[in-house]
Design a protein around this motif. Structure first.
Motif, PDB file in Angstrom:
ATOM      1  N   SER A   1       0.732  -1.073   0.069  1.00 15.09           N
ATOM      2  CA  SER A   1       0.059  -0.042  -0.101  1.00 15.09           C
ATOM      3  C   SER A   1       0.992   1.480  -0.129  1.00 15.09           C
ATOM      4  O   SER A   1       1.906   1.374   0.690  1.00 15.09           O
ATOM      5  CB  SER A   1      -0.858  -0.072   1.118  1.00 15.09           C
ATOM      6  OG  SER A   1      -1.550   1.178   1.478  1.00 15.09           O
ATOM      7  N   SER A   2       0.524   2.258  -0.693  1.00 17.02           N
ATOM      8  CA  SER A   2       1.401   3.516  -0.607  1.00 17.02           C
ATOM      9  C   SER A   2       0.784   4.491   0.186  1.00 17.02           C
ATOM     10  O   SER A   2       1.416   5.630   0.339  1.00 17.02           O
ATOM     11  CB  SER A   2       0.918   4.114  -2.070  1.00 17.02           C
ATOM     12  OG  SER A   2      -0.225   4.612  -2.290  1.00 17.02           O
ATOM     13  N   GLY A   3      -0.244   3.941   1.141  1.00 18.27           N
ATOM     14  CA  GLY A   3      -0.688   5.046   2.166  1.00 18.27           C
ATOM     15  C   GLY A   3      -1.809   6.040   1.519  1.00 18.27           C
ATOM     16  O   GLY A   3      -2.340   6.740   2.116  1.00 18.27           O
ATOM     17  N   THR A   4      -1.878   5.793   0.120  1.00 13.22           N
ATOM     18  CA  THR A   4      -2.867   6.758  -0.543  1.00 13.22           C
ATOM     19  C   THR A   4      -3.944   5.750  -1.466  1.00 13.22           C
ATOM     20  O   THR A   4      -3.443   4.645  -1.586  1.00 13.22           O
ATOM     21  CB  THR A   4      -2.166   7.887  -1.557  1.00 13.22           C
ATOM     22  OG1 THR A   4      -1.493   7.116  -2.549  1.00 13.22           O
ATOM     23  CG2 THR A   4      -1.059   8.540  -0.736  1.00 13.22           C
ATOM     24  N   PRO A   5      -4.913   6.459  -2.071  1.00 17.71           N
ATOM     25  CA  PRO A   5      -5.818   5.678  -2.870  1.00 17.71           C
ATOM     26  C   PRO A   5      -4.884   5.089  -3.942  1.00 17.71           C
ATOM     27  O   PRO A   5      -5.369   4.015  -4.569  1.00 17.71           O
ATOM     28  CB  PRO A   5      -6.992   6.404  -3.308  1.00 17.71           C
ATOM     29  CG  PRO A   5      -7.012   7.359  -2.086  1.00 17.71           C
ATOM     30  CD  PRO A   5      -5.529   7.879  -1.711  1.00 17.71           C
ATOM     31  N   ALA A   6      -4.100   5.842  -4.390  1.00 15.56           N
ATOM     32  CA  ALA A   6      -3.311   5.379  -5.554  1.00 15.56           C
ATOM     33  C   ALA A   6      -2.354   4.090  -5.673  1.00 15.56           C
ATOM     34  O   ALA A   6      -1.785   4.320  -4.613  1.00 15.56           O
ATOM     35  CB  ALA A   6      -2.856   6.558  -6.480  1.00 15.56           C
ATOM     36  N   SER A   7      -2.002   3.484  -6.577  1.00 13.42           N
ATOM     37  CA  SER A   7      -0.956   2.464  -6.542  1.00 13.42           C
ATOM     38  C   SER A   7       0.290   3.218  -7.171  1.00 13.42           C
ATOM     39  O   SER A   7       0.297   3.926  -8.039  1.00 13.42           O
ATOM     40  CB  SER A   7      -1.214   1.426  -7.306  1.00 13.42           C
ATOM     41  OG  SER A   7      -2.395   0.583  -6.759  1.00 13.42           O
ATOM     42  N   LEU A   8       1.539   2.767  -6.614  1.00 22.56           N
ATOM     43  CA  LEU A   8       2.718   3.048  -7.064  1.00 22.56           C
ATOM     44  C   LEU A   8       2.910   2.072  -8.051  1.00 22.56           C
ATOM     45  O   LEU A   8       2.528   1.033  -8.115  1.00 22.56           O
ATOM     46  CB  LEU A   8       3.805   2.978  -6.359  1.00 22.56           C
ATOM     47  CG  LEU A   8       3.846   4.075  -4.958  1.00 22.56           C
ATOM     48  CD1 LEU A   8       4.752   3.742  -3.793  1.00 22.56           C
ATOM     49  CD2 LEU A   8       4.445   5.294  -5.504  1.00 22.56           C
ATOM     50  N   LEU A   9       3.674   2.417  -9.287  1.00 22.77           N
ATOM     51  CA  LEU A   9       3.968   1.560 -10.334  1.00 22.77           C
ATOM     52  C   LEU A   9       5.407   2.149 -10.862  1.00 22.77           C
ATOM     53  O   LEU A   9       5.530   3.526 -11.026  1.00 22.77           O
ATOM     54  CB  LEU A   9       3.010   1.644 -11.631  1.00 22.77           C
ATOM     55  CG  LEU A   9       3.313   0.859 -12.674  1.00 22.77           C
ATOM     56  CD1 LEU A   9       2.076   0.321 -13.259  1.00 22.77           C
ATOM     57  CD2 LEU A   9       3.679   1.929 -13.707  1.00 22.77           C
TER      58      LEU A   9
END
Length: 325
Positions: free
Chosen positions: A28-36
């Motif tokens: 989890s990035s800790g935000t709604p978005a995913s890291l890529l």
């Protein structure tokens, strides 16, 4: 399997250059978005992805570049650290492997702090690497030099496992930090206890070369691999031989990856053909692939952390396929 049943990607994102590797962060990035992260010749781009399935206000996919990193050579493999987060103090940390047989640990706060730690020791091509998933203080890498090496973040080797053939894939148990799965080219998959540095279990493909293997982290009794044209699945509590095996790709299979969102879903890719690479998404309950995708000179394969969605890199683009659970 008719060629005309192949589906174009659900979403695409345009890139500046050929994409050789692409990896969603499994954390989890800790935000709604995913890291890529995606990489190719002398670069790695890190960004965030948000899909319309996650946010109704988005059409398709919203991809935001956070930073482009210079990388001395072409990136051949990449792994995310669980320490990469975007809440509180943003930190990006990932590790790469390149043809000079070195690992590079990159750490950035996305502002002025940017560090590269080069780790040397492998004597041949590095095929895959992975971070210890709970704290991210160790990295394991496998190589054509017949070793699996475990490193701390300073580049010291804490252990070297001697293999009997080139190391192709490596996976770390999601909870037990001392358990490692290592797949070898000659068709053997072994599980190691890092405390004793001994193999505790082994699986056999019954064929070689093994091209790729993956441990199902949603249900760790399942292991999958591709060898020759086939995909193979083991239940490690039952037998050292595959429980299920099917031919998938006419042109030899290249990669096998379990979905993170559903333990019965997995994807395989064919070796990059002259024109296009085939992506197959399989469901364990179905005899035929549930989806066939095709990408021009595709390479790399990675699943989203929570959605039944996978990504492949290609010629100046990222291709995303969404499937059913």
């Amino acid at each position: 399997m008719q060629e005309d049943s192949s589906r174009s990607p659900s979403y695409t994102v345009t890139c500046e250059d050929y994409v050789h590797v692409v990896e969603f962060s499994p954390f989890s990035s800790g935000t709604p978005a995913s890291l890529l992260a995606y990489g190719g010749n002398q670069y790695v781009v890190v960004g965030t992805c948000l899909f319309q399935e996650e946010d109704v206000e988005i059409e398709g996919v919203e991809f935001n570049v956070l930073r482009a990193f210079h990388h001395e050579l072409r990136v051949d493999a990449l792994a995310w650290s669980p320490e990469s987060r975007l809440d509180r103090i943003p930190t990006i940390r990932f590790c790469t492997a390149a043809a000079d047989r070195k690992l590079r640990l990159l750490t950035s706060d996305l502002q002025d702090r940017h560090e590269v730690k080069v780790m040397e020791g492998h004597t041949s091509y590095i095929n895959q690497l992975v971070f210890e998933p709970t704290e991210g203080k160790q990295i394991a890498s496998v190589s054509d030099d017949h070793t699996c090496r475990v490193w701390d973040l300073e580049g010291n080797q804490s252990s070297t496992l001697r293999l009997r053939s080139p190391g192709i894939s490596v996976c770390w148990h999601p909870e037990e930090a001392f358990k490692l799965m290592v797949a070898e080219k000659k068709g053997t998959i072994r599980f190691y206890d890092l405390v004793t540095q001994q193999a505790i279990l082994s699986l056999d493909c019954g064929q070689s070369p093994l091209m790729s293997a993956d441990w199902c982290l949603a249900n760790t009794i399942k292991v999958g691999a591709v060898a020759g044209n086939d995909w193979l699945i083991w239940d490690i509590t039952r037998s050292s031989y595959p429980q299920e095996k099917r031919p998938a790709h006419i042109d030899k299979a290249r990669l096998f990856k379990w979905s993170r969102a559903n333990e019965n879903l997995f994807a395989t890719t064919g070796c990059p053909g002259k024109i296009s690479s085939q992506l197959l998404i399989h469901h364990l309950g179905h005899p035929q692939p549930v989806m066939i995708g095709s990408a021009a000179v595709g390479s790399g394969l990675s699943w989203h952390r929570t959605l039944p969605l996978c990504v492949m890199g290609g010629d100046r683009k990222l291709c995303f396929w969404m499937t059913e659970m």
